[in-house]
Design a protein around this motif. Structure first.
Motif, PDB file in Angstrom:
ATOM      1  N   SER A 105       0.845  -1.183   0.000  1.00 36.01           N
ATOM      2  CA  SER A 105       0.000   0.000   0.000  1.00 36.01           C
ATOM      3  C   SER A 105       0.880   1.233   0.000  1.00 36.01           C
ATOM      4  O   SER A 105       1.991   1.214   0.519  1.00 36.01           O
ATOM      5  CB  SER A 105      -0.912   0.008   1.234  1.00 36.01           C
ATOM      6  OG  SER A 105      -1.537   1.261   1.376  1.00 36.01           O
ATOM      7  N   TYR A 149      -9.509  -1.443   5.702  1.00 32.58           N
ATOM      8  CA  TYR A 149      -8.534  -1.891   4.706  1.00 32.58           C
ATOM      9  C   TYR A 149      -9.178  -2.588   3.522  1.00 32.58           C
ATOM     10  O   TYR A 149      -8.480  -3.084   2.643  1.00 32.58           O
ATOM     11  CB  TYR A 149      -7.516  -2.840   5.356  1.00 32.58           C
ATOM     12  CG  TYR A 149      -6.715  -2.215   6.472  1.00 32.58           C
ATOM     13  CD1 TYR A 149      -6.626  -0.827   6.598  1.00 32.58           C
ATOM     14  CD2 TYR A 149      -6.058  -2.994   7.408  1.00 32.58           C
ATOM     15  CE1 TYR A 149      -5.903  -0.245   7.619  1.00 32.58           C
ATOM     16  CE2 TYR A 149      -5.322  -2.421   8.440  1.00 32.58           C
ATOM     17  CZ  TYR A 149      -5.252  -1.046   8.544  1.00 32.58           C
ATOM     18  OH  TYR A 149      -4.533  -0.476   9.553  1.00 32.58           O
ATOM     19  N   GLY A 150     -10.525  -2.624   3.476  1.00 34.54           N
ATOM     20  CA  GLY A 150     -11.197  -3.230   2.332  1.00 34.54           C
ATOM     21  C   GLY A 150     -10.941  -4.721   2.207  1.00 34.54           C
ATOM     22  O   GLY A 150     -10.731  -5.238   1.107  1.00 34.54           O
ATOM     23  N   GLU A 680     -15.477   6.023   2.096  1.00 32.58           N
ATOM     24  CA  GLU A 680     -15.475   5.475   0.739  1.00 32.58           C
ATOM     25  C   GLU A 680     -14.711   6.378  -0.219  1.00 32.58           C
ATOM     26  O   GLU A 680     -13.929   5.916  -1.054  1.00 32.58           O
ATOM     27  CB  GLU A 680     -16.921   5.295   0.258  1.00 32.58           C
ATOM     28  CG  GLU A 680     -17.019   4.625  -1.114  1.00 32.58           C
ATOM     29  CD  GLU A 680     -18.450   4.397  -1.540  1.00 32.58           C
ATOM     30  OE1 GLU A 680     -18.664   4.025  -2.713  1.00 32.58           O
ATOM     31  OE2 GLU A 680     -19.358   4.580  -0.693  1.00 32.58           O
ATOM     32  N   ARG A 682     -12.278   8.438   0.546  1.00 29.92           N
ATOM     33  CA  ARG A 682     -10.861   8.335   0.862  1.00 29.92           C
ATOM     34  C   ARG A 682     -10.274   7.035   0.345  1.00 29.92           C
ATOM     35  O   ARG A 682      -9.131   6.993  -0.099  1.00 29.92           O
ATOM     36  CB  ARG A 682     -10.660   8.457   2.385  1.00 29.92           C
ATOM     37  CG  ARG A 682     -10.882   9.855   2.911  1.00 29.92           C
ATOM     38  CD  ARG A 682     -10.815   9.873   4.430  1.00 29.92           C
ATOM     39  NE  ARG A 682      -9.586   9.274   4.928  1.00 29.92           N
ATOM     40  CZ  ARG A 682      -8.420   9.904   4.985  1.00 29.92           C
ATOM     41  NH1 ARG A 682      -8.333  11.157   4.561  1.00 29.92           N
ATOM     42  NH2 ARG A 682      -7.354   9.302   5.455  1.00 29.92           N
ATOM     43  N   ALA A 683     -11.056   5.952   0.425  1.00 26.10           N
ATOM     44  CA  ALA A 683     -10.549   4.666  -0.077  1.00 26.10           C
ATOM     45  C   ALA A 683     -10.337   4.720  -1.587  1.00 26.10           C
ATOM     46  O   ALA A 683      -9.329   4.219  -2.104  1.00 26.10           O
ATOM     47  CB  ALA A 683     -11.534   3.550   0.284  1.00 26.10           C
ATOM     48  N   HIS A 686      -7.250   6.719  -2.226  1.00 27.06           N
ATOM     49  CA  HIS A 686      -6.040   5.973  -1.877  1.00 27.06           C
ATOM     50  C   HIS A 686      -5.666   4.976  -2.970  1.00 27.06           C
ATOM     51  O   HIS A 686      -4.492   4.829  -3.322  1.00 27.06           O
ATOM     52  CB  HIS A 686      -6.258   5.251  -0.548  1.00 27.06           C
ATOM     53  CG  HIS A 686      -5.165   4.288  -0.217  1.00 27.06           C
ATOM     54  ND1 HIS A 686      -5.316   2.929  -0.353  1.00 27.06           N
ATOM     55  CD2 HIS A 686      -3.910   4.493   0.214  1.00 27.06           C
ATOM     56  CE1 HIS A 686      -4.186   2.338  -0.012  1.00 27.06           C
ATOM     57  NE2 HIS A 686      -3.326   3.260   0.340  1.00 27.06           N
ATOM     58  N   ARG A 687      -6.660   4.280  -3.515  1.00 27.65           N
ATOM     59  CA  ARG A 687      -6.365   3.327  -4.588  1.00 27.65           C
ATOM     60  C   ARG A 687      -5.804   4.043  -5.805  1.00 27.65           C
ATOM     61  O   ARG A 687      -4.868   3.556  -6.464  1.00 27.65           O
ATOM     62  CB  ARG A 687      -7.637   2.545  -4.944  1.00 27.65           C
ATOM     63  CG  ARG A 687      -8.066   1.531  -3.895  1.00 27.65           C
ATOM     64  CD  ARG A 687      -9.120   0.581  -4.431  1.00 27.65           C
ATOM     65  NE  ARG A 687     -10.353   1.279  -4.741  1.00 27.65           N
ATOM     66  CZ  ARG A 687     -11.361   1.430  -3.874  1.00 27.65           C
ATOM     67  NH1 ARG A 687     -11.249   0.924  -2.648  1.00 27.65           N
ATOM     68  NH2 ARG A 687     -12.460   2.052  -4.205  1.00 27.65           N
TER      69      ARG A 687
END
Length: 850
Positions: A105, A149-150, A680, A682-683, A686-687
């Motif tokens: 990550s 962390y999904g 969501e 932010r995730a 991040h990806r």
């Protein structure tokens, strides 16, 4: 032959108490409230303790023995097998707690790891999705880790674990087999679970931190414990009940922190109750001047008369304490079922805490004695000639040279201490001072100032009233008479208004301090989390100049900012300088300047953080010299910050000036925010950032994702603390309002002939009602003015002493709302007495006074 009991001094006072129970019930109202809130706090603590114990889940109930190593040493990997083979042991599971960073990550992530069997009576978790791990390099994650962390069944992650020699890091991929929900309370960080043997192999640990044991029967625990000690030399064996009791006590102690804080403010409320009770006793005793003078005339000594009055006050206090305790206990029994109707599960206290109840009642009696002591000594010195006069006002006894001198001395001491602390306040960047000592002296100074307010209150009432009289006279006869009524008894008005002022002072100071600290928390949040993502270069490197444009093109990101930093020297010391535009730092929580203005930053100008500004002794308009290599650059200070600078930067200049200092063209730091709020958004951001960062060709950069929960947690804690403290301080306000109502009731009884005369002169009942209501409202106005005048200066000293970099912020709207609400409440407290006054018939004006 002995005379009737009424013939004694004490008997005459008891007879008066029985003859006029309403008048004396008024003296006990404030004491009843004090007893109610004190015993209510005791019952609240019992409810909290019972609720925590009922809800707390730590060591499973099935655990009968807990085995740990001596001196916190680990139990070897074979320990559970040896324990399991002991006669009487049905099950033994090893526990281990560890953790590891998560790789793969662009953001720094960490996963706590814990050993658990996953099933059976000794399990601390239950599976809610997928399956529990059954093989090597398998984990189940809790719901927090799955969301953050999904992760889910079938996914995988990489743990960064140390090599056996501890000199490097190995990447260990693990499979996620399921999602679990912990049964234990107090688990907060993302955690992965696996059976003990598999987790030991994964982490490379030599043994377990403890072993939980379930015996075949509870009765077998004693014998099994001895066998376990022989099977595992050096083992420390404790009963599961003992461990659970320790865990529950620790949880109750954590939950009781707020109640311990409440104790401080309960003491303030009790002090306010004593002040109100003192004022009420003084009014009552002044009403009975003729009776007391007659007792003196028939031979009662001052000492016996004072003793009788003190005994009378003690009886009132004990009765009020008993009533307050019973009222608090009754309310506490109703709290759990009422809370259950609103969806909040609270446990009822185990029983009636008799020792605490007895102490509360006796303490209330002692408070009554303290409250009645001064009025009784004054009343007992009444002259026998007073028997020939009508009832006198207490105003003849409340003022004097001694009281004035005491007030002046207290005021002088408060001013000297406050001035000393003001002169010694540190500047931003100066940490070499004793914060606790400064705050202690500020509190002492505030206490002296309040004592001065108590002593000099009668002298302050009339000047304040003279300013308030101008608008009130325009309201008609009721307004003019209200001002005259309050001003005609300045001692009584001061006694009530001082308690109101205490409430306003404490509430206003709390709101001001919290507003200032909230501003500082927002400032610190801007520093600690200036963006959702920060991309920085490797050691001594720079970032690819195109990466900022690539990030800005991503729809998942917003506010992408690239800037440079460089190392310089000033006054022989190294520092960091940057061309970051301070106006772009996280919108909504922008930075502020201590001196100057951030918008003044331009060519040949610099913004300096608090530490360097203090060390160099500069402020806006001064000049500093920064040197990079052999390039000295002289700059004018545009502004200084109240604290540290974002990203640890000490000086902020324009890009052209940073180039003059030798900085290269490539950025050294890039910041960005998620385009949409929430986890969501932010995730997704991040990806997207992770996909952009493809390795060394991008400058070997690394992103740190700021935790949104961390950014808001401090604000949430501050709001919770503010709400708790203000609600506790409302107890003081409640006592003050009760004092206003009591004083108004006694005033109506005392001034019936005055009201009758006003009615005989043509003043209507509605006008009399307005007059008494306005008098009660004036108590609130006086208290509000005196409270703010006392509280704001000490709020400034407290803020500056507690956090030197915090800006002093006055929440004018909140303070105005507090004063306005208090004026309305004090006016409402006089509604019933005003109604009684308005019904006074004109014939009372010619009636003979009692």
């Amino acid at each position: 032959m002995r005379g009737p009991w009424r013939a004694t001094v004490l008997g005459s006072q008891v007879a008066e108490l029985l003859r006029r129970p309403g008048r004396f019930a008024a003296t006990g109202v404030s004491l009843l409230i004090a007893a109610f809130v004190v015993f209510g706090a005791v019952m609240a603590q019992q409810i909290v303790a019972a609720t925590v114990v009922d809800r707390f889940r730590g060591t499973p109930d099935a655990v009968t023995l807990v085995v740990t190593g001596k001196d916190a040493a680990d139990i070897g990997g074979a320990g559970p097998d040896a324990i399991r083979s002991a006669p009487g042991v049905a099950e033994a599971v090893g526990r281990v707690d560890g953790g590891a960073p998560v790789g793969g990550s662009a953001a720094d992530r960490y996963l706590a790891l814990a050993a658990d069997p996953g099933t059976g009576p000794l399990a601390r978790v239950r599976t809610v999705e997928g399956a529990y791990p059954s093989g090597p390099r398998q984990l189940a994650v809790d719901t927090r880790a799955a969301e953050a962390y999904g992760l889910g069944p079938g996914s995988s992650l990489t743990l960064l674990l140390p090599t056996p020699d501890g000199e490097s890091t190995r990447r260990v991929p693990v499979e996620i087999t399921g999602v679990v929900r912990p049964a234990a309370t107090g688990t907060g960080e993302p955690t992965g679970y696996a059976p003990g043997p598999g987790l030991l192999r994964l982490l490379g640990l030599p043994g377990y931190s403890r072993v939980d044991v379930r015996t075949e029967t509870p009765a077998a625990a004693t014998g099994a414990a001895e066998r376990i000690r022989r099977a595992v030399p050096g083992a420390v064996v404790r009963s599961g009940d003992e461990v659970r009791d320790e865990e529950a006590r620790a949880a109750v102690a954590d939950a009781s922190d707020t109640l311990q804080l409440a104790g401080v403010f309960l003491a303030v409320a009790v002090g306010a109750a004593v002040l109100v009770a003192t004022s009420t006793f003084r009014i009552v005793f002044a009403r009975r001047v003729r009776q007391l003078a007659l007792l003196r005339a028939v031979g009662a000594t001052s000492r016996r008369l004072a003793a009788a009055l003190v005994a009378e006050g003690a009886v009132v206090g004990l009765l009020a304490g008993a009533a307050g305790v019973l009222a608090a206990w009754s309310c506490a029994r109703l709290v759990p079922p009422v809370a259950g109707r609103f969806g909040h599960g609270l446990s009822a206290p185990a029983g009636f805490p008799l020792p605490q109840a007895a102490l509360t009642v006796l303490g209330t009696g002692l408070l009554a004695v303290l409250a009645v002591l001064a009025p009784s000594l004054t009343a007992s010195r009444v002259s026998p000639l007073q028997a020939l006069r009508t009832a006198a006002s207490e105003e003849s006894t409340v003022s004097g040279t001694g009281r004035t001198v005491l007030g002046v001395l207290c005021a002088a001491g408060a001013v000297l201490l406050a001035r000393q602390q003001y002169a010694g306040l540190p500047e931003p960047g100066d940490t070499a001072y004793d914060r606790f000592a400064v705050l202690t002296l500020v509190v002492v100074s505030g206490g002296l100032a309040f004592l001065a307010l108590i002593a000099l209150g009668p002298l302050l009432v009339r000047p304040v009233l003279s300013a308030l009289a101008v608008p009130l006279r325009r309201t008609g006869a009721a307004g003019r008479l209200a001002v005259a009524g309050v001003g005609g008894a300045p001692g009584r008005a001061a006694s009530v208004s001082v308690v109101v002022a205490l409430g306003v002072c404490l509430v206003g100071s709390t709101l001001t301090c919290l507003a200032s600290l909230d501003s500082y928390e927002r400032y610190k949040r801007t520093l600690e989390a200036p963006a959702d993502f920060r991309l920085y270069a490797g050691e001594g490197g720079t970032l690819d100049r195109t990466i900022a444009a690539d990030l800005a093109a991503l729809p998942e990101l917003a506010d992408v900012t690239a800037f440079r930093t460089a190392e310089v020297t000033e006054d022989g010391r190294s520092a960091t300088v940057s061309d970051l535009d301070l106006t772009t730092v996280r919108s909504g929580t922008g930075l502020t300047a201590r001196t100057g203005a951030l918008g003044e930053l331009g060519p040949a100008r610099v913004v300096v953080d608090a530490e360097h500004a203090h060390r160099l002794g500069v402020e806006a308009g001064d000049r500093v010299t920064l040197t990079s290599g052999d390039r000295p650059v002289r700059l004018t200070v545009a502004a200084t910050l109240p604290g540290a600078g974002p990203h640890g930067v000490n000086f902020f200049v324009t890009p052209a000036d940073l180039t003059r200092l030798g900085a290269g063209p490539a950025p050294t730091l890039i910041t960005a925010d998620a385009a949409t709020d929430g986890a969501e958004g932010r995730a997704r951001a991040h990806r997207a950032v992770t996909q952009i960062l493809t390795g060394p060709e991008r400058g070997d950069g690394r992103v740190v994702a700021e935790d949104a929960a961390t950014r808001t947690g401090a604000d949430d804690d501050l709001r919770t603390m503010a709400t708790t403290v203000v609600l506790l301080l409302c107890l003081t306000v409640l006592v003050a309002v009760a004092g206003v109502a009591t004083t108004a009731s006694l005033t109506v009884v005392e001034r019936r002939r005055e009201f009758g005369l006003l009615r005989a002169l043509g003043l209507g009942g509605a006008a009399v009602h307005r007059m008494v209501t306005l008098e009660c409202a004036l108590y609130g106005v006086l208290g509000g003015i005196l409270g703010l005048a006392l509280g704001l200066p000490y709020s400034y000293l407290t803020v500056r002493a507690a956090e030197v970099s915090a800006p002093f912020t006055v929440p004018a709207g909140q303070l105005a709302a507090v004063v306005a609400a208090l004026v309305l409440v004090t006016a409402a407290a006089g509604t019933v007495p005003a109604l009684r006054a308005s019904r006074t018939p004109p014939t009372v004006a010619v009636a003979r006074g009692d």
